[in-house]
Design a protein around this motif. Structure first.
Motif, PDB file in Angstrom:
ATOM      1  N   PRO A 294       0.816  -1.224   0.000  1.00 54.79           N
ATOM      2  CA  PRO A 294       0.000   0.000   0.000  1.00 54.79           C
ATOM      3  C   PRO A 294       0.844   1.267   0.000  1.00 54.79           C
ATOM      4  O   PRO A 294       2.027   1.251   0.353  1.00 54.79           O
ATOM      5  N   PHE A 295       0.201   2.350  -0.377  1.00 54.67           N
ATOM      6  CA  PHE A 295       0.852   3.659  -0.365  1.00 54.67           C
ATOM      7  C   PHE A 295       1.048   4.128   1.072  1.00 54.67           C
ATOM      8  O   PHE A 295       0.146   4.019   1.904  1.00 54.67           O
ATOM      9  N   ASN A 296       2.233   4.650   1.365  1.00 56.14           N
ATOM     10  CA  ASN A 296       2.546   5.163   2.697  1.00 56.14           C
ATOM     11  C   ASN A 296       2.637   6.677   2.617  1.00 56.14           C
ATOM     12  O   ASN A 296       3.527   7.219   1.968  1.00 56.14           O
ATOM     13  N   ASN A 297       1.717   7.364   3.303  1.00 59.10           N
ATOM     14  CA  ASN A 297       1.644   8.822   3.209  1.00 59.10           C
ATOM     15  C   ASN A 297       2.548   9.529   4.214  1.00 59.10           C
ATOM     16  O   ASN A 297       2.573  10.749   4.276  1.00 59.10           O
ATOM     17  N   GLN A 298       3.312   8.772   5.012  1.00 51.88           N
ATOM     18  CA  GLN A 298       4.139   9.384   6.053  1.00 51.88           C
ATOM     19  C   GLN A 298       5.468   9.895   5.504  1.00 51.88           C
ATOM     20  O   GLN A 298       5.950   9.430   4.466  1.00 51.88           O
ATOM     21  N   TYR A 299       6.036  10.842   6.240  1.00 49.38           N
ATOM     22  CA  TYR A 299       7.397  11.310   5.959  1.00 49.38           C
ATOM     23  C   TYR A 299       8.370  10.410   6.724  1.00 49.38           C
ATOM     24  O   TYR A 299       8.187  10.153   7.920  1.00 49.38           O
ATOM     25  N   LEU A 300       9.399   9.938   6.048  1.00 46.52           N
ATOM     26  CA  LEU A 300      10.325   8.982   6.638  1.00 46.52           C
ATOM     27  C   LEU A 300      11.746   9.513   6.604  1.00 46.52           C
ATOM     28  O   LEU A 300      12.124  10.303   5.724  1.00 46.52           O
ATOM     29  N   SER A 301      12.548   9.059   7.562  1.00 42.75           N
ATOM     30  CA  SER A 301      13.970   9.388   7.546  1.00 42.75           C
ATOM     31  C   SER A 301      14.650   8.507   6.503  1.00 42.75           C
ATOM     32  O   SER A 301      14.111   7.459   6.116  1.00 42.75           O
ATOM     33  N   PRO A 302      15.859   8.880   6.043  1.00 38.94           N
ATOM     34  CA  PRO A 302      16.551   8.041   5.047  1.00 38.94           C
ATOM     35  C   PRO A 302      16.720   6.593   5.501  1.00 38.94           C
ATOM     36  O   PRO A 302      16.629   5.680   4.692  1.00 38.94           O
ATOM     37  N   GLN A 304      14.734   4.827   7.081  1.00 34.17           N
ATOM     38  CA  GLN A 304      13.478   4.081   6.970  1.00 34.17           C
ATOM     39  C   GLN A 304      13.121   3.753   5.525  1.00 34.17           C
ATOM     40  O   GLN A 304      12.130   3.073   5.280  1.00 34.17           O
ATOM     41  N   LEU A 305      13.925   4.239   4.600  1.00 30.97           N
ATOM     42  CA  LEU A 305      13.661   4.029   3.179  1.00 30.97           C
ATOM     43  C   LEU A 305      14.381   2.779   2.683  1.00 30.97           C
ATOM     44  O   LEU A 305      15.270   2.256   3.350  1.00 30.97           O
ATOM     45  N   PRO A 306      14.004   2.264   1.505  1.00 24.43           N
ATOM     46  CA  PRO A 306      14.703   1.096   0.952  1.00 24.43           C
ATOM     47  C   PRO A 306      16.213   1.315   0.880  1.00 24.43           C
ATOM     48  O   PRO A 306      16.684   2.426   0.570  1.00 24.43           O
ATOM     49  N   GLN A 307      16.959   0.281   1.166  1.00 22.29           N
ATOM     50  CA  GLN A 307      18.417   0.350   1.244  1.00 22.29           C
ATOM     51  C   GLN A 307      19.026   0.958  -0.020  1.00 22.29           C
ATOM     52  O   GLN A 307      19.970   1.739   0.028  1.00 22.29           O
ATOM     53  N   THR A 308      18.485   0.594  -1.168  1.00 23.02           N
ATOM     54  CA  THR A 308      19.078   1.004  -2.446  1.00 23.02           C
ATOM     55  C   THR A 308      19.055   2.510  -2.649  1.00 23.02           C
ATOM     56  O   THR A 308      19.971   3.075  -3.252  1.00 23.02           O
ATOM     57  N   ILE A 309      18.024   3.204  -2.166  1.00 26.42           N
ATOM     58  CA  ILE A 309      17.884   4.633  -2.474  1.00 26.42           C
ATOM     59  C   ILE A 309      18.235   5.564  -1.322  1.00 26.42           C
ATOM     60  O   ILE A 309      18.312   6.775  -1.523  1.00 26.42           O
ATOM     61  N   LYS A 310      18.438   5.024  -0.104  1.00 27.05           N
ATOM     62  CA  LYS A 310      18.608   5.941   1.030  1.00 27.05           C
ATOM     63  C   LYS A 310      19.868   6.800   0.910  1.00 27.05           C
ATOM     64  O   LYS A 310      19.908   7.907   1.453  1.00 27.05           O
ATOM     65  N   GLY A 311      20.868   6.340   0.178  1.00 31.51           N
ATOM     66  CA  GLY A 311      22.071   7.146  -0.008  1.00 31.51           C
ATOM     67  C   GLY A 311      21.908   8.208  -1.080  1.00 31.51           C
ATOM     68  O   GLY A 311      22.675   9.170  -1.141  1.00 31.51           O
ATOM     69  N   LYS A 450      12.913  24.004  17.014  1.00 36.18           N
ATOM     70  CA  LYS A 450      14.207  23.899  16.340  1.00 36.18           C
ATOM     71  C   LYS A 450      14.103  22.865  15.228  1.00 36.18           C
ATOM     72  O   LYS A 450      13.388  21.864  15.348  1.00 36.18           O
ATOM     73  N   ALA A 451      14.783  23.182  14.146  1.00 38.30           N
ATOM     74  CA  ALA A 451      14.716  22.317  12.973  1.00 38.30           C
ATOM     75  C   ALA A 451      15.368  20.972  13.270  1.00 38.30           C
ATOM     76  O   ALA A 451      16.428  20.901  13.895  1.00 38.30           O
ATOM     77  N   GLY A 452      14.729  19.900  12.812  1.00 37.48           N
ATOM     78  CA  GLY A 452      15.278  18.555  12.986  1.00 37.48           C
ATOM     79  C   GLY A 452      15.828  18.032  11.676  1.00 37.48           C
ATOM     80  O   GLY A 452      16.105  18.776  10.736  1.00 37.48           O
ATOM     81  N   ALA A 453      15.969  16.742  11.590  1.00 35.26           N
ATOM     82  CA  ALA A 453      16.500  16.113  10.393  1.00 35.26           C
ATOM     83  C   ALA A 453      15.480  16.170   9.262  1.00 35.26           C
ATOM     84  O   ALA A 453      14.280  16.311   9.488  1.00 35.26           O
ATOM     85  N   MET A 454      15.981  16.063   8.031  1.00 39.56           N
ATOM     86  CA  MET A 454      15.112  16.070   6.868  1.00 39.56           C
ATOM     87  C   MET A 454      14.371  14.740   6.766  1.00 39.56           C
ATOM     88  O   MET A 454      14.925  13.676   7.044  1.00 39.56           O
ATOM     89  N   SER A 455      13.087  14.796   6.422  1.00 34.45           N
ATOM     90  CA  SER A 455      12.310  13.576   6.199  1.00 34.45           C
ATOM     91  C   SER A 455      11.698  13.636   4.804  1.00 34.45           C
ATOM     92  O   SER A 455      11.532  14.714   4.229  1.00 34.45           O
ATOM     93  N   TYR A 456      11.341  12.458   4.276  1.00 36.26           N
ATOM     94  CA  TYR A 456      10.968  12.361   2.873  1.00 36.26           C
ATOM     95  C   TYR A 456       9.673  11.563   2.707  1.00 36.26           C
ATOM     96  O   TYR A 456       9.471  10.553   3.382  1.00 36.26           O
ATOM     97  N   LYS A 457       8.827  12.045   1.793  1.00 42.22           N
ATOM     98  CA  LYS A 457       7.645  11.270   1.412  1.00 42.22           C
ATOM     99  C   LYS A 457       7.939  10.640   0.054  1.00 42.22           C
ATOM    100  O   LYS A 457       8.230  11.336  -0.917  1.00 42.22           O
ATOM    101  N   VAL A 458       7.845   9.305   0.017  1.00 39.86           N
ATOM    102  CA  VAL A 458       8.224   8.568  -1.188  1.00 39.86           C
ATOM    103  C   VAL A 458       7.098   7.618  -1.576  1.00 39.86           C
ATOM    104  O   VAL A 458       6.542   6.921  -0.723  1.00 39.86           O
ATOM    105  N   ALA A 459       6.770   7.603  -2.856  1.00 41.26           N
ATOM    106  CA  ALA A 459       5.824   6.615  -3.380  1.00 41.26           C
ATOM    107  C   ALA A 459       6.627   5.437  -3.904  1.00 41.26           C
ATOM    108  O   ALA A 459       7.523   5.615  -4.738  1.00 41.26           O
TER     109      ALA A 459
END
Length: 717
Positions: A294-302, A304-311, A450-459
């Motif tokens: 299913p589609f995940n609408n959350q913002y994730l840290s690197p 938490q993303l698939p190993q191949t693309i987190k870098g 205070k600003a935290g780490a960048m998070s990403y929404k990925v389909a």
């Protein structure tokens, strides 16, 4: 609210009732009782005290909730639940023999020492006093407002009671563990006395490399009979398992890759080939319609993303697409939809609860009155932030009020109610507002951000590599051919045919009825295979064919042995004791050879077995001989006459023959009192587990579970 919050944080206190009955009877229990003469609601007895099905289900429920909280599987806990209940009954019986009684007063006086509460500061006030009355009130509120939650508390309370009884019993019994002065002096003597010896060791492993010894079933059986306490066995089954997984073929992999490439760039069939993952205008709908996940609408840290693309994601532009790429058994295409920083927020609040809300114990104001009061306070604080502290006395969250209303630093991942987190995320530093939640109305003031780490929404468009119908058909064909080959054959034939076919073979030799899972397998069919193996109609040599639902995997099971309650079947424990028995047989051969040769000195014995004469210094308390712990050898050294050749000694690692040259005393520092305390401490640490095992070994434990299950099965047929 704080204590109630603690209770609510435990899912096993507030979840709806889950149907966990191990034995789900489909007919009236009274009629079963008349037909079979056994009450299906009594699963067993411990020294005459019943274990009810309800007790069992409650214990199983608690274990499953603990497993869920810790991220462990919830299946296969039936046997653990049974053992815990047996031990709990034994503890309760000892508790009562000591003259104690689990009264309500005793429970509430002792609850603060239980592990569930003792480690949690929220249950204690600033002076370290346990908040007994507050906890009682919260539970009473739970009883009146949430019957299901209260029912779960009662189940949890029962496990707490058993732990409190165990604490009391062990405290009383271990207090009697002491070390007498004479005992300590004797142990110190053993520690300090040293014997200098010459010896020859005929190592078992070296001897067996040159001399073949076969351990028969009768040899194993004789050893078991000599050590009956070690080999008391519960009912179990020896099962041969051959597993035929429907593993995707290279053709299946290629077909999945082709499919995701089509979705990625060529276009879907439903759109006539015009819409694909790259050009779609609605990524979430496209994923929902075409992905295996299913589609995940959350913002994730690197991380938490698939190993191949987190870098790569940190430098990617919004809309950038990655893939197709393969992650384990999945082909994936990913698209970066958005990115933002995850702010940390320092906030404080005043809670205005109303009658009937979770935090509204003792509150009489209505919801409308609470809103009016909160809006009034909010307007004043918004205009004059310095007046915030003046209203803390009205807050129905006394814990935060004691800290100036502060809730500390939070992030979007903090387990607050959604309405609260939404306000924190959408408002700047200095903002004040009123927010409604299930607890009441919150006057929230944002003190800092205070600003935290960048998070990403990925389909992520995902396609699992699955076995095709052709692949499943081939797996099925192999399994059916195999079961035909082994019909009526011996277990050795079953094993050899499986090995010749290079099939996955495992052999749980002592599988118990309620293990839940089979060692070496671990599928949804494990429970069904156990039920099949324990059916009273089963005989040794029976085979059966199983299909794992949803996977196409096949299993062929072979019943190789039935162990009923009593001494263990020799072959079922061969792996555990074969080496020990083989060493004992070797020891007898070696001793007989030495006796037959009438050797008179160590050199002759060393020459007979191509060994060497060695020297060592040993004592009784630490009986190490050339790196091996050999208490029999140390005992023989102090028991032998000086200068005289000893008889052969059957040690743990070999047969020894020795000559004692001398005895000396090597006095070590430390007085008797200090030594006595260390021995007592060591013995106390070892006592609990040994005492519990002894209690269980000597108890009259009746287990009716298999009998009830089998009789019910016949009734259903």
């Amino acid at each position: 609210m704080a204590i109630l919050g603690q209770i609510r944080s435990k899912p096993w206190l507030l979840m709806g009732v889950i149907a966990l009955a191990l034995l789900a009877f489909l007919v009236n229990p009274d009629s079963i009782d008349k037909v079979f003469g056994k009450n299906p609601d009594v699963l067993g007895k411990v020294n005459g005290e019943k274990i009810s099905r309800e007790e069992f289900n409650d214990q199983l429920f608690v274990l499953q909730q603990q497993a869920e909280q810790q991220g462990r599987p919830k299946t296969g806990l039936e046997e653990q639940a049974w053992q815990l209940l047996v031990q709990s009954k034994l503890i309760k019986q000892q508790f009562e023999k000591l003259g104690f009684e689990m009264t309500d007063d005793y429970f509430w006086n002792q609850i603060q020492y239980d592990q569930m509460f003792a480690q949690n500061k929220q249950f204690f006030d600033e002076k370290g006093n346990f908040k007994t009355q507050e906890l009682k009130k919260e539970i009473e509120t739970l009883k009146n407002t949430n019957p299901e939650g209260y029912n779960q508390w009662l189940k949890t309370r029962k496990t707490v009671e058993y732990r409190l009884m165990a604490r009391q019993v062990f405290t009383n019994i271990s207090a009697g563990i002491t070390t007498g002065k004479k005992e300590a002096e004797e142990l110190m003597k053993q520690r300090d006395q040293m014997a200098d010896i010459d010896f020859v060791k005929i190592d078992y492993a070296a001897y067996l490399q040159k001399t073949k010894i076969n351990v028969t079933t009768a040899d194993l059986e004789n050893y078991i009979k000599q050590h009956p306490v070690m080999f008391k066995a519960e009912p179990s089954r020896n099962i041969g398992i051959v597993y035929f997984p429907s593993t995707p073929s290279p053709a299946d992999d290629a077909a999945t890759q082709k499919e995701i490439n089509k979705l990625f760039s060529a276009g879907t069939d439903t759109s006539g080939g015009t819409e694909n993952f790259q050009n779609t205008k609605n990524d979430s709908m496209f994923v929902m319609a075409n992905s295996d996940m299913p589609f995940n609408n959350q913002y994730l840290s690197p991380n938490q993303l698939p190993q191949t693309i987190k870098g790569q994601i940190t430098s990617a532009a919004i809309g950038q697409v990655f893939g197709p790429y393969k992650e384990q058994n999945f082909y994936v295409v990913s698209k970066l939809l958005d990115k933002k920083t995850s702010d940390s927020t320092l906030s404080r609040h005043i809670l205005i609860a109303f009658k009937g809300s979770p935090a509204g114990e003792g509150v009489t104001r209505t919801k409308e009155q609470a809103k009016k009061l909160a809006d009034s306070i909010g307007a004043i604080v918004k205009a004059t932030p310095a007046k915030f502290t003046e209203f803390l006395k009205l807050s129905n969250d006394p814990n935060s009020a004691a800290q100036g209303g502060s809730l500390g630093w939070t992030t979007p991942e903090t387990p607050f109610v959604p309405e609260f987190l939404t306000y924190l995320a959408n408002n700047p530093k200095g903002a004040t507002g009123v927010v409604e939640t299930q607890f009441g109305y919150h006057i929230i003031n944002i003190e800092d951000k205070k600003a935290g780490a960048m998070s990403y929404k990925v389909a992520n468009l995902v396609k699992e590599v699955k076995p095709s119908d052709a692949t499943e058909a081939e797996s099925d064909k192999k399994a059916r051919r195999f079961i035909q080959q082994v019909q009526g054959k011996s277990f050795n034939d079953f094993v050899n045919i499986a090995k010749k076919g290079n099939y996955q073979f495992s052999n749980p030799k002592a599988a118990k009825r309620f293990d839940g899972q089979l060692q070496g397998l671990g599928t949804d069919k494990d429970g069904e295979i156990l039920a099949w193996a324990f059916d009273k109609k089963r005989t040794k040599g029976d085979t059966e064919f199983f299909t794992v639902e949803g996977t196409g995997d096949k299993i062929v099971a072979y019943l190789n042995g039935k162990q009923e309650a009593g001494l263990a079947d020799p072959e079922s424990v061969r792996d555990q004791i074969e080496v020990i028995v083989k060493n004992k047989l070797a020891a007898k051969q070696i001793s007989d050879k030495i006796a037959g040769a009438k050797a008179s000195n160590l050199d002759q014995i060393a020459k007979m077995f191509a060994s060497t004469k060695q020297a060592a210094q040993v004592n009784m308390l630490n009986p190490s001989v050339a790196g091996a712990m050999e208490p029999k050898v140390a005992g023989a050294a102090f028991g032998a006459a000086k200068g005289k050749l000893s008889n052969p000694i059957e040690g743990g690692t070999g047969v020894y023959v020795l000559i004692k040259k001398s005895e000396t005393v090597n006095k070590q520092p430390g007085d008797v009192k200090q030594f006595t305390e260390s021995i007592t401490q060591r013995n106390s640490g070892m006592f609990g587990q040994a005492w519990m095992k002894s209690l269980q070994d000597n108890a009259d434990i009746k287990d009716y579970r298999i009998e009830i299950w089998n009789k019910l099965g016949n009734q259903q047929q």
